[in-house]
Design an enzyme around this catalytic site. Structure first.
Site, short mmCIF file in Angstrom:
data_model
loop_
_atom_site.label_atom_id
_atom_site.label_comp_id
_atom_site.label_asym_id
_atom_site.label_seq_id
_atom_site.Cartn_x
_atom_site.Cartn_y
_atom_site.Cartn_z
N ARG A 63 0.95 -1.15 0.05
CA ARG A 63 0.02 0.09 -0.03
C ARG A 63 0.97 1.32 -0.01
O ARG A 63 0.49 2.52 -0.67
CB ARG A 63 -1.01 0.05 1.09
CG ARG A 63 -1.91 1.07 1.42
CD ARG A 63 -2.67 1.02 2.39
NE ARG A 63 -4.00 1.76 2.52
CZ ARG A 63 -4.07 2.71 3.39
NH1 ARG A 63 -3.10 2.88 4.31
NH2 ARG A 63 -5.03 3.55 3.62
N HIS B 5 0.32 4.49 -2.62
CA HIS B 5 0.01 5.83 -1.79
C HIS B 5 1.13 6.80 -2.21
O HIS B 5 1.08 7.92 -2.45
CB HIS B 5 -0.07 5.94 -0.56
CG HIS B 5 -1.61 5.43 -0.28
ND1 HIS B 5 -2.16 5.74 1.05
CD2 HIS B 5 -2.41 4.50 -0.79
CE1 HIS B 5 -3.51 5.38 0.89
NE2 HIS B 5 -3.70 4.33 -0.09
N ASP B 6 2.52 6.19 -2.68
CA ASP B 6 3.46 6.95 -3.07
C ASP B 6 3.31 7.51 -4.35
O ASP B 6 3.48 8.68 -4.74
CB ASP B 6 4.76 6.52 -2.76
CG ASP B 6 6.07 7.47 -3.34
OD1 ASP B 6 6.12 8.35 -2.80
OD2 ASP B 6 6.90 6.74 -3.85
N VAL C 132 0.84 10.50 -5.64
CA VAL C 132 1.03 11.69 -5.36
C VAL C 132 2.65 12.26 -5.76
O VAL C 132 3.70 11.69 -5.25
CB VAL C 132 1.06 11.89 -3.75
CG1 VAL C 132 1.19 13.36 -3.46
CG2 VAL C 132 -0.16 11.47 -3.22
N GLU D 42 2.88 13.91 4.05
CA GLU D 42 1.84 13.47 3.47
C GLU D 42 1.09 12.32 4.58
O GLU D 42 0.01 11.85 4.19
CB GLU D 42 2.30 12.79 2.34
CG GLU D 42 2.45 13.68 1.04
CD GLU D 42 3.10 12.94 0.01
OE1 GLU D 42 3.02 11.72 -0.30
OE2 GLU D 42 3.72 13.62 -1.01
N ASN E 26 -3.71 8.64 4.79
CA ASN E 26 -2.54 7.86 5.48
C ASN E 26 -2.68 7.81 6.97
O ASN E 26 -2.20 7.23 7.60
CB ASN E 26 -1.49 8.50 5.14
CG ASN E 26 -0.98 8.57 3.59
OD1 ASN E 26 -1.38 7.49 2.83
ND2 ASN E 26 -0.51 9.39 2.78
N PRO F 138 -7.33 7.57 -4.39
CA PRO F 138 -8.61 7.23 -4.24
C PRO F 138 -9.24 6.92 -2.82
O PRO F 138 -8.46 6.07 -2.21
CB PRO F 138 -8.82 5.87 -5.29
CG PRO F 138 -7.47 6.04 -6.19
CD PRO F 138 -6.53 6.91 -5.31
N HIS G 51 -6.21 -5.99 -2.57
CA HIS G 51 -7.06 -6.05 -1.24
C HIS G 51 -7.41 -7.57 -1.29
O HIS G 51 -8.20 -7.66 -0.18
CB HIS G 51 -8.33 -5.37 -1.46
CG HIS G 51 -8.24 -3.73 -1.61
ND1 HIS G 51 -9.35 -3.00 -1.78
CD2 HIS G 51 -7.01 -3.00 -1.38
CE1 HIS G 51 -8.86 -1.62 -1.72
NE2 HIS G 51 -7.63 -1.61 -1.29
N ASP H 89 -4.16 -13.99 -3.94
CA ASP H 89 -5.01 -14.79 -4.65
C ASP H 89 -6.20 -14.16 -5.24
O ASP H 89 -6.58 -12.92 -5.08
CB ASP H 89 -5.54 -16.28 -4.37
CG ASP H 89 -6.25 -15.92 -2.97
OD1 ASP H 89 -6.83 -14.99 -3.03
OD2 ASP H 89 -6.28 -17.21 -2.02
#
Length: 332
Positions: free
Chosen positions: A66, A70-71, A74, A92, A98, A167, A197, A257
């Site tokens: 993640r 997230h890096d 931005v 950030e 975050n 998002p 996810h 999976d």
């Protein structure tokens, strides 16, 4: 206990042995062999530290994956996310996506420390994030691939960019797709990368509205399976319990999976941003169905999308710097 942990690490490292997917970056400045001469042990050092961290806590695999996402969303993949507030820099880490959720920074610090001992000021924090994301995926049972390298580190951060460009769990499908397209990514990338996810957790506060007030009418989300919603309400009340954690994929929460996509088809996606992949777009629904039926196809698309995402606006050449520590720029 120590022997058990050591055994797990050994087995985990062996997971990297099979033939991997190999891709060249669209950016000629990034290529997998970037550190072969300047720091030949770089990738092994990253793998070793990540393996130990995941052996200690399986959830860490999702957390490190993640961080890279997230890096990159931005200012591009430049490790701006890792900077702490200092001088004119506002971190950030305080942004809505975050705050109280981004984690794994200590693991990145450990990797950087080990690399600085081996090859001082050679391997960028941005490349560490990309490698740690790949290694975390493999450790969780996902696909392997060669990571294009050669990114340099940003000397600035963007709190507003973090708040606006990543998002959010309650975004509409069109908003999410717009944010992906802004980064040069398409609907295939959106659905494939959402497949991350299949591991990890989310907080009650991130999906509470689906249980109690999805559309501002004090009613639950009708696209959420009722029995699943009832289970979620047991630990996610109308108020309180904001930080209570729930598996994003309760079938195989630590295994990378395609069960995530099968849950979406059963109306058991945890986040609104998950379930809209099946309810708001025929194109994304078709991809969800394909991935649910074909794990190999999901892995193939995921790898291609990860390489594509890792190529978002990298700093190369004389741009940026190679930080000595990932939490601050060199002059601070």
């Amino acid at each position: 206990m120590a022997q058990s942990t050591s055994f797990f690490v050994l087995v985990a490292l062996l997971a990297f042995a099979p033939i991997c997917f190999s891709f060249k970056s669209d950016n000629d400045n990034l290529y997998p062999q970037y550190y072969y001469k300047s720091c030949p042990q770089a990738q092994e050092i990253v793998k070793s530290v990540v393996a130990k961290a995941v052996a200690k806590e399986a959830r860490m695999a999702a957390s490190l994956l993640r961080l890279h996402f997230h890096d990159c969303f931005v200012k591009g993949c430049d490790a701006s996310l890792l900077l702490d507030s200092r001088g004119s820099i506002v971190t950030e880490k305080r942004s809505n996506p975050n705050r109280n959720s981004a984690r794994g920074f200590d693991v990145i610090d450990d990797i950087k420390s080990a690399l600085e001992k081996e090859c001082p000021q050679t391997v960028s924090c941005a490349d560490i994030l990309a490698l740690a994301a790949r290694d975390s995926t493999v450790l969780a049972g996902g696909p392997n691939w060669e990571v294009p390298l050669g990114r340099r580190d940003s000397r600035s951060a963007s709190l507003s960019g973090s708040n606006n460009d990543i998002p959010a769990p309650n975004n509409t499908f069109n908003t999410i797709l717009t944010k992906f397209k802004r980064q040069g990514l398409d609907v295939v990338d959106l659905v494939a990368l959402s497949g991350s996810h299949t591991i990890g957790n989310s907080r009650c506060v991130s999906f509470r509205q689906r249980l109690y007030n999805q559309s501002g009418n004090s009613k639950p989300d009708t696209t959420l399976d009722e029995s699943y919603a009832a289970q979620l309400r047991n630990r996610c009340p109308k108020s309180g319990g904001d930080q209570n954690l729930f598996f994003l994929d309760f079938v195989s929460p630590t295994k990378f999976d395609n069960s995530y996509f099968k849950l979406l088809l059963a109306s058991k996606g945890l986040l609104n941003s998950d379930q809209v992949l099946t309810t708001k777009s025929e194109e994304s629904l078709a991809l969800v169905k394909q991935y649910a039926e074909n794990n190999a196809l999901f892995f193939d698309h995921f790898v291609k999308s990860m390489v594509k995402m890792g190529n978002i606006s990298p700093l190369t050449g004389s741009s940026g710097e190679i930080r000595k520590t990932c939490r601050k720029i060199n002059s601070s």
